[in-house]
Design an enzyme around this catalytic site. Structure first.
Site, PDB file in Angstrom:
ATOM      1  N   GLY A  51     -10.873   1.751   7.363  1.00  0.00           N
ATOM      2  CA  GLY A  51      -9.721   2.655   7.470  1.00  0.00           C
ATOM      3  C   GLY A  51      -9.957   3.713   6.403  1.00  0.00           C
ATOM      4  O   GLY A  51     -10.414   3.377   5.317  1.00  0.00           O
ATOM      5  N   ASP A  59       0.830  -1.213   0.000  1.00  0.00           N
ATOM      6  CA  ASP A  59       0.000   0.000   0.000  1.00  0.00           C
ATOM      7  C   ASP A  59       0.861   1.258   0.000  1.00  0.00           C
ATOM      8  O   ASP A  59       0.480   2.294  -0.539  1.00  0.00           O
ATOM      9  CB  ASP A  59      -0.824   0.035   1.305  1.00  0.00           C
ATOM     10  CG  ASP A  59      -2.270  -0.331   1.086  1.00  0.00           C
ATOM     11  OD1 ASP A  59      -2.563  -1.005   0.092  1.00  0.00           O
ATOM     12  OD2 ASP A  59      -3.104   0.061   1.933  1.00  0.00           O
TER      13      ASP A  59
HETATM   14  N1  LIG Z   1     -24.514   1.669   2.982  1.00  0.00           N
HETATM   15  C1  LIG Z   1     -23.429   2.086   3.627  1.00  0.00           C
HETATM   16  N2  LIG Z   1     -23.322   3.371   3.999  1.00  0.00           N
HETATM   17  C2  LIG Z   1     -22.226   3.817   4.647  1.00  0.00           C
HETATM   18  N3  LIG Z   1     -21.180   3.045   4.962  1.00  0.00           N
HETATM   19  C3  LIG Z   1     -21.233   1.739   4.603  1.00  0.00           C
HETATM   20  C4  LIG Z   1     -22.343   1.194   3.932  1.00  0.00           C
HETATM   21  N4  LIG Z   1     -22.087  -0.126   3.725  1.00  0.00           N
HETATM   22  C5  LIG Z   1     -20.859  -0.370   4.249  1.00  0.00           C
HETATM   23  N5  LIG Z   1     -20.338   0.744   4.770  1.00  0.00           N
HETATM   24  C6  LIG Z   1     -19.051   0.912   5.460  1.00  0.00           C
HETATM   25  O1  LIG Z   1     -17.998   0.389   4.663  1.00  0.00           O
HETATM   26  C7  LIG Z   1     -17.074  -0.302   5.513  1.00  0.00           C
HETATM   27  C8  LIG Z   1     -16.293  -1.337   4.745  1.00  0.00           C
HETATM   28  O2  LIG Z   1     -15.457  -0.662   3.845  1.00  0.00           O
HETATM   29  P1  LIG Z   1     -14.353  -1.464   3.026  1.00  0.00           P
HETATM   30  O3  LIG Z   1     -13.546  -0.453   2.280  1.00  0.00           O
HETATM   31  O4  LIG Z   1     -15.001  -2.528   2.210  1.00  0.00           O
HETATM   32  O5  LIG Z   1     -13.581  -2.209   4.201  1.00  0.00           O
HETATM   33  P2  LIG Z   1     -12.084  -2.358   4.663  1.00  0.00           P
HETATM   34  O6  LIG Z   1     -11.690  -1.068   5.244  1.00  0.00           O
HETATM   35  O7  LIG Z   1     -12.112  -3.495   5.613  1.00  0.00           O
HETATM   36  O8  LIG Z   1     -11.291  -2.674   3.444  1.00  0.00           O
HETATM   37  C9  LIG Z   1     -17.959  -0.910   6.580  1.00  0.00           C
HETATM   38  O9  LIG Z   1     -17.238  -1.122   7.765  1.00  0.00           O
HETATM   39  C10 LIG Z   1     -19.031   0.149   6.765  1.00  0.00           C
HETATM   40  O10 LIG Z   1     -18.620   1.049   7.776  1.00  0.00           O
HETATM   41  C1  LIG Z   2      -4.476   1.015   5.329  1.00  0.00           C
HETATM   42  C2  LIG Z   2      -5.820   0.681   5.849  1.00  0.00           C
HETATM   43  O1  LIG Z   2      -6.291   1.313   6.766  1.00  0.00           O
HETATM   44  O2  LIG Z   2      -6.475  -0.322   5.248  1.00  0.00           O
HETATM   45  P1  LIG Z   2      -7.975  -0.781   5.503  1.00  0.00           P
HETATM   46  O3  LIG Z   2      -8.825   0.398   5.263  1.00  0.00           O
HETATM   47  O4  LIG Z   2      -8.186  -1.854   4.474  1.00  0.00           O
HETATM   48  O5  LIG Z   2      -8.036  -1.250   6.910  1.00  0.00           O
END
Ligand SMILES: Nc1ncnc2c1ncn2[C@@H]1O[C@H](COP(=O)(O)OP(=O)(O)O)[C@@H](O)[C@H]1O
Ligand SMILES: CC(=O)OP(=O)(O)O
Ligand SMILES: [Mg+2]
Length: 407
Positions: free
Chosen positions: A216, A152
């Protein structure tokens, strides 16, 4: 049976894997995902062509490595999935690793590179530990398959010295690698390429303010196709708040929060070596501390259930606006597009609309209906700019980190 490549994206609340054909260019054949690791019950999603399946799991999957283990077992034992994913046909496993230290490009995992990455674990204890556990698991369970790691942090190597340097003793900083690295770079690379293509501009002439906001969250300023600043820092804790992370705070807060802060956290495993302060700021802050939920979908609603939910939303909006203003000035107002990506950026029409309303002074305006509808399933970039908008375009990009891992 087609030979295949497995791409693994271990995030903080989800693990997403994609199987690709082993050809040039690789073609995605199936996606599987566990999400909601921090907001149980976790859910399992699987997609192969037009066939889609989603279920809530009874299993307790507390960490990304538990989720990966589950996905691996499920994919190789489920007849529907093993048809595309047989262990014997795997050519490579490509892993997203958040912190690559000074690695500027991908590396193949061997004893030496794994050892080097293990030395970096302390710099991103929560992310790198899980990713390396997954790599170790692959080496044990699938010893014949090569693992390649993508970082990343690599995308942000172009950040200039005054931006990446912390004003502390430079001997200490250099000896310990204490600088801004920045993260979500694999996603930003995907966003940059996809948006440049959408705008019909060469990547080297594309300048963006992009947000990858999921559990994140970060913002990145890209000038002529290169990262010139981003909100995360030495670790993914800096910058915006997240599901369980505080984001930026006065560093002195650590000394006043609890006098146990410097001790090793009881929850820290022997391998992670995290202090109580790191545990609190990384895992017990953010939306979870404010509202009790890590799901921003419950916070970004028209009628928030509590004042705390409303406050969490307003804090996020305030912090994001701060970065957009900062980066708009750093980019000298030459911004092709403001881009929303990540779980929240892609799904929360309310957050996008609220931010756009506050960015009117930059000429930003969104079309309410296009924003409400969001992108279609197969739409990588959706333009939600209102007709006649004088400022940067406003785009939603459905990011795909796994896609970058196989290029
Ligand atoms: N309809 C929605 N509106 C706002 N936030 C959402 C919605 N659906 C999911 N999320 C948010 O998106 C997050 C997941 O984001 P993602 O980028 O897929 O995860 P990660 O950070 O684990 O890679 C969930 O934890 C939730 O907070
Ligand atoms: C870098 C980082 O925060 O990654 P993620 O949002 O997937 O937890
Ligand atoms: Mg992620």
């Amino acid at each position: 049976m087609t030979r295949s490549i497995l791409a693994v994206n271990a995030g903080s609340s989800s693990v997403k894997i994609t199987f690709y054909t082993f050809e040039n260019p690789p073609r995605a054949i199936a996606d599987a995902e566990i999400s909601g690791i921090t907001a149980p019950p976790p859910s399992f999603k699987y997609q192969k062509g037009a066939s889609k399946h989603k279920e809530e799991l009874k299993e307790k999957l507390a960490t990304p490595q538990d989720a990966f283990n589950y996905l691996l077992k499920r994919c190789f034992s489920d007849p529907e999935l093993s048809e595309v994913a047989s262990v014997d046909d795997l050519a490579y496993i490509c892993h997203r690793v958040v912190h690559g230290g000074d690695y500027h490009e991908e590396v193949e995992i061997n004893d030496e590179t794994l050892h080097h990455l293990e030395k970096l674990e302390d710099l991103a204890p929560l992310h790198n530990f899980s990713a390396l556990e997954i790599i170790r698991l692959c080496r044990n369970e699938l010893p014949k398959v090569k693992s390649i790691t993508f970082f990343d942090s690599a995308f942000h190597q172009t950040i200039p010295e005054p931006v990446y340097t912390y004003p502390i003793d430079q001997e200490v900083a250099k000896a310990n690698g204490l600088r801004k690295y920045g993260f979500h770079g694999i996603s930003y690379e995907f966003i940059l390429r996809s948006v440049a293509q959408h705008l019909g501009k060469p990547v080297e002439k594309t300048s963006l303010i992009a947000m990858h906001i999921g559990s994140g969250a970060s913002v990145c300023a890209m000038k002529d196709g290169k990262s010139i600043d981003t909100s995360m820092g030495l670790t993914p804790l800096a910058g915006l708040p997240g599901a369980t992370r505080s984001g930026d705070i006065d560093p002195s807060l650590v000394f006043h929060y609890t006098n146990e802060a410097g001790k090793l956290s009881p929850a820290s495993t022997k391998e992670m070596h995290i202090s109580t302060a790191e545990e609190i700021l990384n895992k017990k802050s953010g939306w979870k501390a404010l509202t009790g939920t890590t799901n921003f979908g419950e916070i970004a609603v028209a009628n928030p259930p509590t004042k705390a939910h409303k406050l969490a939303f307003d804090i996020f909006v305030d912090r994001i606006l701060g970065y957009i203003g900062n980066y708009y000035v750093k980019l000298n107002g030459q911004v092709d597009a403001v881009v929303f990506a990540g779980g929240i950026g892609e799904k929360s029409a309310l957050l996008r609309q609220t931010l756009a309303d506050k960015l009117q002074c930059l000429g930003v305006a969104v079309d309410a209906a296009a924003n409400d509808n969001g992108p279609g399933d197969d739409e990588t970039v959706k333009d939600i700019t209102a007709g006649g908008g004088k400022g940067p375009r406003v785009l939603v990009c459905q990011t795909n980190e796994q896609g970058v891992l196989t290029q």
